[in-house]
Design a protein around this motif. Structure first.
Motif, mmCIF file in Angstrom:
data_model
loop_
_atom_site.group_PDB
_atom_site.id
_atom_site.type_symbol
_atom_site.label_atom_id
_atom_site.label_comp_id
_atom_site.label_asym_id
_atom_site.label_seq_id
_atom_site.Cartn_x
_atom_site.Cartn_y
_atom_site.Cartn_z
ATOM 1 N N UNK A 102 81.474 43.252 24.790
ATOM 2 C CA UNK A 102 80.359 42.205 25.370
ATOM 3 C C UNK A 102 79.989 42.408 27.034
ATOM 4 N N UNK A 103 79.189 42.294 27.285
ATOM 5 C CA UNK A 103 78.821 42.542 28.647
ATOM 6 C C UNK A 103 77.986 41.124 29.206
ATOM 7 N N UNK A 104 77.348 40.363 28.394
ATOM 8 C CA UNK A 104 76.583 39.050 28.673
ATOM 9 C C UNK A 104 76.327 38.575 27.421
ATOM 10 N N UNK A 105 76.414 36.957 27.506
ATOM 11 C CA UNK A 105 75.978 36.206 26.113
ATOM 12 C C UNK A 105 75.183 35.348 26.596
ATOM 13 N N UNK A 106 74.255 35.425 27.489
ATOM 14 C CA UNK A 106 73.453 34.373 28.257
ATOM 15 C C UNK A 106 71.962 34.611 28.183
ATOM 16 N N UNK A 107 71.631 35.017 26.707
ATOM 17 C CA UNK A 107 70.078 35.083 26.448
ATOM 18 C C UNK A 107 69.720 34.398 25.068
ATOM 19 N N UNK A 108 68.586 34.181 24.692
ATOM 20 C CA UNK A 108 68.188 33.554 23.327
ATOM 21 C C UNK A 108 66.921 33.472 23.362
ATOM 22 N N UNK A 109 66.385 33.008 22.185
ATOM 23 C CA UNK A 109 65.048 32.598 21.929
ATOM 24 C C UNK A 109 65.105 31.681 20.661
ATOM 25 N N UNK A 110 63.650 30.959 20.576
ATOM 26 C CA UNK A 110 63.584 29.886 19.461
ATOM 27 C C UNK A 110 62.138 30.314 18.796
ATOM 28 N N UNK A 111 62.446 30.262 17.680
ATOM 29 C CA UNK A 111 61.273 30.378 16.693
ATOM 30 C C UNK A 111 60.878 29.004 16.158
ATOM 31 N N UNK A 112 59.509 28.385 16.434
ATOM 32 C CA UNK A 112 59.212 27.420 15.965
ATOM 33 C C UNK A 112 58.326 27.337 14.609
ATOM 34 N N UNK B 13 64.305 27.186 14.865
ATOM 35 C CA UNK B 13 65.500 27.860 14.685
ATOM 36 C C UNK B 13 65.728 28.732 16.110
ATOM 37 N N UNK B 14 67.126 28.474 16.538
ATOM 38 C CA UNK B 14 67.240 29.060 17.770
ATOM 39 C C UNK B 14 68.272 30.197 17.491
ATOM 40 N N UNK B 15 68.273 31.432 18.335
ATOM 41 C CA UNK B 15 69.050 32.523 18.131
ATOM 42 C C UNK B 15 69.817 32.773 19.536
ATOM 43 N N UNK B 16 70.898 33.278 19.251
ATOM 44 C CA UNK B 16 71.604 33.714 20.813
ATOM 45 C C UNK B 16 71.492 35.262 20.772
ATOM 46 N N UNK B 17 71.348 35.557 22.069
ATOM 47 C CA UNK B 17 71.577 37.141 22.322
ATOM 48 C C UNK B 17 72.521 37.660 23.121
ATOM 49 N N UNK B 18 73.050 38.580 23.011
ATOM 50 C CA UNK B 18 74.082 39.236 23.784
ATOM 51 C C UNK B 18 73.991 40.858 23.805
ATOM 52 N N UNK B 19 74.459 41.239 25.114
ATOM 53 C CA UNK B 19 74.450 42.706 25.059
ATOM 54 C C UNK B 19 75.795 43.220 25.276
ATOM 55 N N UNK B 20 75.867 44.362 24.678
ATOM 56 C CA UNK B 20 77.216 45.014 24.636
ATOM 57 C C UNK B 20 76.969 46.438 24.840
ATOM 58 N N UNK B 21 78.222 47.282 25.092
ATOM 59 C CA UNK B 21 78.479 48.817 25.048
ATOM 60 C C UNK B 21 79.381 49.023 23.934
ATOM 61 N N UNK B 22 78.972 50.249 23.573
ATOM 62 C CA UNK B 22 79.821 50.703 22.299
ATOM 63 C C UNK B 22 80.522 51.876 23.085
ATOM 64 N N UNK B 23 81.903 51.852 22.534
ATOM 65 C CA UNK B 23 83.000 52.768 23.135
ATOM 66 C C UNK B 23 83.105 53.779 22.033
ATOM 67 N N UNK B 24 83.539 55.005 22.428
ATOM 68 C CA UNK B 24 83.814 56.282 21.453
ATOM 69 C C UNK B 24 84.708 55.927 20.321
ATOM 70 N N UNK B 25 85.549 54.860 20.759
ATOM 71 C CA UNK B 25 86.500 54.529 19.546
ATOM 72 C C UNK B 25 85.787 53.328 18.409
ATOM 73 N N UNK B 26 84.719 53.136 18.719
ATOM 74 C CA UNK B 26 84.020 52.090 18.257
ATOM 75 C C UNK B 26 83.963 50.673 18.278
ATOM 76 N N UNK B 27 84.647 50.374 19.573
ATOM 77 C CA UNK B 27 84.891 49.001 19.893
ATOM 78 C C UNK B 27 83.499 48.683 20.787
#
Length: 164
Positions: free
Chosen positions: A73-83, A56-70
């Motif tokens: 996304x900063x990037x969406x180029x990571x991931x990993x796989x579990x066998x 099963x593969x997973x995607x990982x992205x990083x983000x910042x949270x803003x004061x108003x709750x938004x």
């Protein structure tokens, strides 16, 4: 509260985009300004590829949270796989035995943290600040260092874990 839409980001240092990453482009559009109050990563299931029922593969992205709750996304180029091994049955669609929220969270942290032994930083703060500024947010590397970091597992990941 979902992540904003947008493409992914480039590669820094020895990091490479995971083959299942959403995107590895750097052309994310600017967002409405806001005060950054948090930082985190979100983990989601990637669709099964035909013929690859032993993992099963997973995607990982990083983000910042803003004061108003938004979440921006900063990037969406990571991931990993579990066998699967002898402790899991991929035909059931269940997570392998031993996989938990904590183990998935640790995998997420493993893919967002620097993997270069010579790297003195515990997180790529400068790069993340650059990505945030490229989105139109006024934040520095120092600002990010002091923020709480959260790992968010999507409902799909949580449901996948619950099947085990």
């Amino acid at each position: 509260m979902g992540l904003d839409s947008g493409e992914g980001s480039g590669v820094e240092g020895g990091w490479r985009a995971h083959p299942d990453a959403v995107d590895d482009r750097t052309d994310l559009p600017p967002v409405e300004p806001g005060r950054v109050v948090g930082l985190g990563a979100i983990c989601d299931l990637r669709p099964q590829r035909p013929g690859e029922t032993d993992s099963q593969s997973f995607s990982v992205s990083e983000f910042v949270t803003l004061e108003d709750g938004r979440r921006v996304t900063l990037h969406q180029d990571r991931g990993f796989t579990i066998g699967w091994n002898s402790t899991g049955d991929p035909r059931t669609g269940a997570a392998p035995a031993g996989e938990t929220r904590d183990s998935i969270t640790q995998n997420v942290l493993n893919v967002v943290l620097p993997d270069d032994e010579d790297d003195t930083e515990d997180h790529p703060w400068s790069w993340l600040a650059d990505l945030a500024r490229a989105r139109g947010l006024n934040v520095t590397e120092q600002d990010l260092r002091g923020l709480p970091y959260e790992v968010v597992l999507t409902d799909k990941v949580t449901q996948w874990l619950a099947i085990a």
